[in-house]
Design a protein around this motif. Structure first.
Motif: not given
Length: 218
Positions: A11-14, A89-90, A117-118, A137-140
């Motif tokens: 997600p964008a925040w990561m 970072r978190e 993309t990783m 994580h749920d956002d991934v």
């Protein structure tokens, strides 16, 4: 012992925030080779092999607030090493904690084909590997690309080859089969490998397909 290839969509925040003035194709591919969280837990250092625009990457690094120190070493016009120290970072901790499971080994490199993309390969017993997706994580978003026995050579590209395929490519290269212009024939490669021409051709084509797929992260 099994290995699993995973593709993670972040997600964008990561994602590491890229300055607006940097072209989206400044980095074509990044292979994260090694990393270490500092004892204070506040910073992390990593070494990456990058395909992209060195000057644009240097500019971007200067403008990204969380990056504290960098060192770049050019390999050729489109490839370079980047050594970076930045804030832990978190988002980084959340991502890496997913893969920090007892009995699980993260196999370098971790490949980024774009900011979001990783691709990772993890190694472990089947029961351990089955818990990885549940920990993401749920956002991934996560996709399982391949599950296989881990019996291959290490490395970012050569790791896709069987030992016999690696031997064939190495022999072909040493003889000049991949030289431009070509200085060795398929018959010479087959003779060196002590196999038929058709077997040598099949072996090389399978190896080439694996290398192309690895290079394009397929």
């Amino acid at each position: 012992m099994k290995s699993v290839d995973l593709t993670l969509s972040l997600p964008a925040w990561m994602q590491l925030p890229m300055p607006d003035h940097i072209a989206s194709d400044a980095v074509v591919r990044e292979e994260l080779l090694s990393w270490q969280v500092h004892p204070d837990g506040e910073t992390v250092s990593f070494l990456s092999l990058v395909v992209g625009d060195l000057a644009a990457s240097q500019t971007a690094a200067d403008d990204i607030e969380v990056i504290q120190r960098t060192s770049f070493t050019s390999i050729d016009d489109e490839t370079f090493y980047a050594y970076v120290t930045m804030e832990n970072r978190e988002a980084d901790s959340a991502l890496m904690n997913t893969l920090q499971i007892p009995g699980l080994v993260l196999v370098p490199p971790v490949v980024y084909t774009d900011e979001a993309t990783m691709q990772v390969t993890v190694l472990g017993e089947e029961d351990t590997l089955s818990s990885v997706v549940a920990r993401v994580h749920d956002d991934v978003s996560v996709s399982i690309e391949r599950v296989s026995d881990h019996g291959r050579l290490g490395g970012s590209l050569a790791g896709r080859l069987t030992r016999r395929q690696f031997e064939a490519v190495e022999v072909a290269r040493d003889l000049g089969y991949y030289a431009v212009p070509r200085t060795a024939s398929l018959a010479e490669v087959a003779a060196e490998l002590d196999i038929s021409e058709s077997a040598a051709s099949s072996l090389l084509r399978r190896a080439e397909q694996a290398l192309v797929d690895a290079a394009l992260v397929r």
